[in-house]
Scaffold this active site. Sequence first.
Site, mmCIF file in Angstrom:
data_model
loop_
_atom_site.group_PDB
_atom_site.id
_atom_site.type_symbol
_atom_site.label_atom_id
_atom_site.label_comp_id
_atom_site.label_asym_id
_atom_site.label_seq_id
_atom_site.Cartn_x
_atom_site.Cartn_y
_atom_site.Cartn_z
ATOM 1 N N HIS A 228 38.556 -18.479 -36.393
ATOM 2 C CA HIS A 228 38.721 -18.849 -34.970
ATOM 3 C C HIS A 228 38.154 -19.961 -34.596
ATOM 4 O O HIS A 228 37.611 -20.727 -35.263
ATOM 5 C CB HIS A 228 37.796 -17.477 -34.198
ATOM 6 C CG HIS A 228 36.509 -17.406 -34.740
ATOM 7 N ND1 HIS A 228 36.168 -16.821 -35.998
ATOM 8 C CD2 HIS A 228 35.171 -17.644 -33.985
ATOM 9 C CE1 HIS A 228 34.618 -16.727 -36.122
ATOM 10 N NE2 HIS A 228 34.230 -17.450 -34.747
ATOM 11 N N HIS B 33 36.433 -21.872 -37.924
ATOM 12 C CA HIS B 33 35.777 -21.274 -38.863
ATOM 13 C C HIS B 33 35.784 -20.056 -39.102
ATOM 14 O O HIS B 33 36.157 -19.188 -38.133
ATOM 15 C CB HIS B 33 34.325 -21.705 -38.348
ATOM 16 C CG HIS B 33 33.925 -21.102 -37.328
ATOM 17 N ND1 HIS B 33 34.231 -21.561 -36.162
ATOM 18 C CD2 HIS B 33 32.995 -20.147 -37.190
ATOM 19 C CE1 HIS B 33 33.659 -20.605 -34.971
ATOM 20 N NE2 HIS B 33 32.999 -19.781 -35.648
ATOM 21 N N ASP C 28 32.852 -16.733 -39.379
ATOM 22 C CA ASP C 28 31.316 -16.405 -39.346
ATOM 23 C C ASP C 28 30.846 -16.164 -40.550
ATOM 24 O O ASP C 28 31.486 -15.376 -41.347
ATOM 25 C CB ASP C 28 31.219 -15.414 -38.261
ATOM 26 C CG ASP C 28 31.353 -15.955 -36.641
ATOM 27 O OD1 ASP C 28 31.753 -17.097 -36.535
ATOM 28 O OD2 ASP C 28 31.425 -15.155 -35.897
ATOM 29 N N LYS D 277 23.016 -16.236 -30.602
ATOM 30 C CA LYS D 277 23.259 -17.484 -30.367
ATOM 31 C C LYS D 277 23.914 -17.720 -28.723
ATOM 32 O O LYS D 277 24.265 -16.450 -28.467
ATOM 33 C CB LYS D 277 24.294 -17.898 -31.243
ATOM 34 C CG LYS D 277 24.677 -19.404 -30.957
ATOM 35 C CD LYS D 277 25.911 -19.984 -31.798
ATOM 36 C CE LYS D 277 26.448 -21.404 -31.843
ATOM 37 N NZ LYS D 277 27.638 -21.740 -32.417
HETATM 38 O O1 LIG Z 1 32.586 -18.881 -27.993
HETATM 39 C C1 LIG Z 1 33.174 -18.071 -28.422
HETATM 40 O O2 LIG Z 1 33.933 -17.262 -27.956
HETATM 41 C C2 LIG Z 1 33.081 -18.116 -30.159
HETATM 42 C C3 LIG Z 1 31.875 -18.817 -30.497
HETATM 43 C C4 LIG Z 1 31.848 -18.903 -32.003
HETATM 44 O O3 LIG Z 1 32.837 -18.719 -32.682
HETATM 45 C C5 LIG Z 1 30.618 -19.121 -32.833
HETATM 46 O O4 LIG Z 1 29.818 -19.700 -32.255
HETATM 47 O O5 LIG Z 1 30.461 -18.864 -34.078
HETATM 48 FE FE LIG Z 2 32.379 -17.854 -34.537
#
Ligand SMILES: O=C(O)CCC(=O)C(=O)O
Ligand SMILES: [Fe+2]
Length: 340
Positions: free
Chosen positions: A282, A218, A220, A199
């Site tokens: 996070h 959320h 992951d 991503k």
């Molecule tokens: O950008 C970030 O440091 C975290 C992004 C995130 O938590 C995600 O895309 O699941």
């Molecule tokens: Fe994340």
Amino acid sequence: MGEVHRSVQELAASLGALPPEFVRPEHEQPAATTFPGGAAPDAPVIDLLEPGCGARVAAAAREWGLFQVVNHGVPSPVVAELQRVGRAFFSLPREEKERYAMDPASGRIEGYGTRLQRDLEGKKTWNDFFFHVVAPPAKVDHGAWPRSPAGYREANEAYCHHVQRLARGLLGHLSLGLGLEEGAMAEAFGGGAQVFLQKINLYPPCPQPELTLGVAPHTDMSTLTVLVPNEVQGLQVFKDGHWYDANYVPDALIIHIGDQIEASVPMQNTIFSNGAYKAVLHRTTVSKEKTRMSWPVFVEPPVELVVGPHPQLVAGESPAKYKARKYKEYQHCKINKLPM
Ligand SMILES: O=C(O)CCC(=O)C(=O)O
Ligand SMILES: [Fe+2]
């Protein structure tokens, strides 16, 4: 193409004030809810060449669910090139990016977009993103990858190669930390069939960063996540009732423990460990002047694989807390915020 969402990047270029749909409820606003700096504890930074680092990885996975690694073996130029091609993609004109628009309603999750999970109460977050599977080869659709800039594919393949090795090593430490064989967790999550989902997150400058979030709180849904940040601070971790900044550490990679690891380790596992690995809650904040970007790779089980508590960890006083199910069922429930 279905419903058109304006990208946050476009909005950011045209705005004076934050549109109301981006104003998060007060209990989520970073200005009101971030633990004040100074005395805040830092998530562990672990040197993977240091003797004893495996035990530190396991301890960090229990106490924080998030840690940073240095001396991880991914060469700096490989990371820099991953970042260069990602930045170049997001600099393309809007029409070009929209050719890759994802369509979650059709189940197509690869591509360019501005929202994945269903918005709660119609609230939005300050973030555009791109998703594509980068391994294993049988699951890769190069048609979904950016065709521009030149070098995009090579950069992502080179980086993924290193992330695969790193993930194997981390899962090895986490297995040993539970008294399992080194290869046990990697095997339980699909071995060579594990899916690596790249991503790219883009968080453009935001007129009122104190009121919004880049990604909402959320965990992951992955097994674990390996993330490259840029130098703009923004990731926050929830621990012991507080939101803490995960400080930017040059050349470090940020590791998140995801839902699949949590689901595979019974919470009251008194046989092999003093506690369980915990998926980390996070979120991200955004900046008024700077563009934040990040490149997480979600390491996931193949969709047909049934994930549940590891059989060697379920016994006696450690009953299974999670029901075993196919990863794709888990994904469906999580994305649509359905009861687990
Ligand atoms: O950008 C970030 O440091 C975290 C992004 C995130 O938590 C995600 O895309 O699941
Ligand atoms: Fe994340």
